[in-house]
Design a protein around this motif. Sequence first.
Motif, mmCIF file in Angstrom:
data_model
loop_
_atom_site.group_PDB
_atom_site.id
_atom_site.type_symbol
_atom_site.label_atom_id
_atom_site.label_comp_id
_atom_site.label_asym_id
_atom_site.label_seq_id
_atom_site.Cartn_x
_atom_site.Cartn_y
_atom_site.Cartn_z
ATOM 1 N N ALA A 138 40.268 19.057 25.642
ATOM 2 C CA ALA A 138 39.925 19.571 26.969
ATOM 3 C C ALA A 138 40.029 18.484 28.037
ATOM 4 C CB ALA A 138 38.526 20.166 26.958
ATOM 5 N N ARG A 143 43.655 17.664 28.775
ATOM 6 C CA ARG A 143 44.335 18.700 29.558
ATOM 7 C C ARG A 143 43.867 18.667 31.006
ATOM 8 N NH1 ARG A 143 43.829 21.777 24.821
ATOM 9 N NH2 ARG A 143 41.861 22.631 25.555
ATOM 10 N N MET A 144 42.574 18.384 31.200
ATOM 11 C CA MET A 144 42.050 18.343 32.555
ATOM 12 C C MET A 144 42.628 17.152 33.310
ATOM 13 S SD MET A 144 38.287 19.360 33.320
ATOM 14 C CE MET A 144 37.371 18.145 34.016
ATOM 15 N N VAL A 199 46.009 17.487 35.083
ATOM 16 C CA VAL A 199 46.158 18.144 36.386
ATOM 17 C C VAL A 199 46.335 17.118 37.518
ATOM 18 C CG1 VAL A 199 45.035 19.641 38.067
ATOM 19 C CG2 VAL A 199 44.984 20.233 35.652
ATOM 20 N N LEU A 212 56.890 19.897 35.253
ATOM 21 C CA LEU A 212 56.251 21.162 34.899
ATOM 22 C C LEU A 212 56.380 21.407 33.390
ATOM 23 C CD1 LEU A 212 54.763 23.504 36.164
ATOM 24 C CD2 LEU A 212 56.913 24.666 36.527
ATOM 25 N N LEU A 253 53.791 19.349 31.697
ATOM 26 C CA LEU A 253 52.446 19.920 31.863
ATOM 27 C C LEU A 253 52.265 21.137 30.957
ATOM 28 C CD1 LEU A 253 49.751 19.844 33.388
ATOM 29 C CD2 LEU A 253 50.764 21.317 35.101
ATOM 30 N N LEU A 254 53.311 21.963 30.863
ATOM 31 C CA LEU A 254 53.222 23.155 30.004
ATOM 32 C C LEU A 254 53.053 22.747 28.539
ATOM 33 C CD1 LEU A 254 55.913 25.291 31.805
ATOM 34 C CD2 LEU A 254 53.558 26.008 31.464
ATOM 35 N N MET A 298 49.653 21.867 27.869
ATOM 36 C CA MET A 298 48.845 23.081 27.798
ATOM 37 C C MET A 298 49.174 23.899 26.551
ATOM 38 S SD MET A 298 46.880 23.189 30.454
ATOM 39 C CE MET A 298 46.473 24.919 30.529
ATOM 40 N N THR A 299 49.862 23.285 25.590
ATOM 41 C CA THR A 299 50.205 23.887 24.286
ATOM 42 C C THR A 299 51.052 25.151 24.400
ATOM 43 O OG1 THR A 299 48.166 25.182 24.143
ATOM 44 C CG2 THR A 299 48.122 22.982 23.158
ATOM 45 N N VAL A 300 51.953 25.163 25.384
ATOM 46 C CA VAL A 300 52.941 26.235 25.450
ATOM 47 C C VAL A 300 54.105 25.821 24.546
ATOM 48 C CG1 VAL A 300 54.516 27.490 26.963
ATOM 49 C CG2 VAL A 300 52.267 26.814 27.790
ATOM 50 N N LEU A 355 41.449 23.092 37.303
ATOM 51 C CA LEU A 355 40.886 22.041 36.436
ATOM 52 C C LEU A 355 40.068 22.667 35.311
ATOM 53 C CD1 LEU A 355 39.724 19.457 39.103
ATOM 54 C CD2 LEU A 355 41.323 19.013 37.257
ATOM 55 N N ALA A 386 41.362 23.021 31.200
ATOM 56 C CA ALA A 386 40.604 22.380 30.129
ATOM 57 C C ALA A 386 40.414 23.345 28.963
ATOM 58 C CB ALA A 386 39.263 21.905 30.656
ATOM 59 N N ASN A 438 47.649 29.615 29.838
ATOM 60 C CA ASN A 438 48.230 28.271 29.760
ATOM 61 C C ASN A 438 49.625 28.200 30.374
ATOM 62 O OD1 ASN A 438 49.314 29.775 27.748
ATOM 63 N ND2 ASN A 438 49.008 28.293 26.106
ATOM 64 N N LEU A 460 49.494 25.542 39.871
ATOM 65 C CA LEU A 460 49.293 24.163 40.339
ATOM 66 C C LEU A 460 50.499 23.687 41.149
ATOM 67 C CD1 LEU A 460 47.553 21.633 40.328
ATOM 68 C CD2 LEU A 460 48.657 20.942 38.208
#
Lengths: 155, 502
Positions: A77, A80-81, A84, A108, A111-112, A115-117, B217, B221, B388, B395
Amino acid sequence: MRWNDAVLGAIFVIIALVVALDARGFPDLPGQAYGSGTLPTLVAAVMFCLGAAQIVTGVRSRAPAIRLDAWMRAPGAAWRMAAVPLFVAAFVLLLRPLGFPLVTPPLLFALLLVMTVRPATALVVAVAATAGIWFVFARLLGVPLPLGLLTEIVY
Amino acid sequence: MEALLAAFAAALAPQVLLVVVAASVYGLFIGAVPGLTATMGTALLVPLTFFLEPLAAIGAIVAASTMAIFAGDIPGALLRIPGTPASAAYTDDAYRLTQKGQAGLALGTNLVCSVLGGLIGVAILVLAAPRIARFSLGFSSYEYFWLALLGLSCATAVSRGSAVKGGLSICAGLLISMIGIDIVTGTPRFTFGDTPLIAGVSIIPVLIGMFAITEILRKCATPAPASRPEALRLGALFAGVGGTVWRYKGGVARSSVLGAFIGALPGAGADIAAWISYAVAKRFSREPRKFGTGHAEGIVSASSSNNAALSGAYVPALVFGIPGDTITAILIGVLMMKGVTPGPMVFVMDQGLVGAIFAIFVVANLLLLPLGTVAILLSQRLLAVPANVLFPIILLFCAIGAFATNNAYFDIWIMLAVGLLAFALEENGYPLAPMILALILGPQIEESFMQSIIKADGHLLAFFSRPIAGTLGVLTLAIWLAVALLALRSGRRAAGAARRAG
């Protein structure tokens, strides 16, 4: 992330003091005791009192200085935070030199992935979102999104 | 009659109508996806509305927020996750109905009551706003100073949680609004030298940071897994809805009026209106024990109330430029950027615009019925959007939106800084609504204060010299005193409890 009330209270007190000191240098209206420093000073005074009250509450509560909420302790967590603000910072710094079309898809995509995409989905989404935002902002609304390295190629 | 026709002609002009419909679809999506609130949706709309005419911009915000407040009921009823905070009050009741196999009744009632509540709220807005505007034409800088201050005080009094934290939130908003060149003396304040801050903190990146980055944010998370509720059929949707709404028609009327009034109070919006109306309905109900077990009465009351609150919030916003909730705070920010300053003069000078705004409200609330039905039928698809994937795209949209208004890279930094700050504050129980209200009202408070003090030649008692200003002033001071006493008392009680526990 919950801080003890005293911590944030102290920060407010410090800000209030800095503002009040800075505001002393602002000029008054001619022939008046009031000027551009009046309201900042008043607000700073209120902020100082309320911040001090928070310090008292915080000290009395005897809560730990910092406490992590359950959802922030979940695996991954925090990482991932943190992604951002990292994404935004990298985006602003690279936007002008490299240009929107070159910077956006890889950032992007990264980032994805964070985010476990799944990589294949992430790739499609990154390219499609870049194209969509370029179309809406650059073509429809006329926002001059920077082209960066591509400027010479396009023109 | 002619004015009415002209108003609807303006509201139904192809360009405006197209924007309203597009914004409606967007609003339904925002509301239905858990985690995207109506306020966040409005903040994300701002960079786009910047490029629209004032009427179309207002139409977009009105339509999107109306739809979003209803659509928040959809995941509430189907998954027991309120799509927006305004649906939280009756999520349990709606979900229990779904468990009993009556999802159609729950959502149909939500939709019909949202439309009814919205229309009653609009009626109150149309009746009240011009009258209050006429009354307030004679207001001078003294009255405006107290009104703005009263609005701020109200925001702390109604915000949930600690009044001290609400007060600090207001102070922070006021100080941010003072950054830049001071309008009265032309002095740069808190700009840290010759930086882009000289022009002041622009409002759009602040709004996006405060309401979108904070949510991103949190959601990044712990992204919620996408879910697949059962599909609904059109026939099942409205079965029994008419009878239910008719049985509790008194509740609809009472809650709508109550909702519009709560919406008009600065700082209290649709979510507080829903909670209060739910509680009031329970109190006056013949069967209070059934509340929370899948009883339609609470759903009827609270879902009409939260839509009525949306329109109610526009009364102080249009008449005085004092936002009634966070959405109208954003709207006022947009209008000021476009050079329209809301105030009673708008009602005299630009009746055409005011009429058209009212017409847009009616159109948006009527559109809610067909579009809301489609949204319910498509709910299975809407709720299957994985968080996700969605939040990284939002963003990116935020960053470009912050950049787009001034084409300034600095604004993206502002968005990020404000977002992180607001996140830290919100996590620690500081309400954000008072802060955004203070940010919008800050310039108005300072301007009216300086004007008054120049007129009064430095005599503070002049602030109480006119009858209305005096009344407003005493009222404001009374609220401060009450809030301070309550805070002291609860502080003492908390200290006592801590001592006993320790």
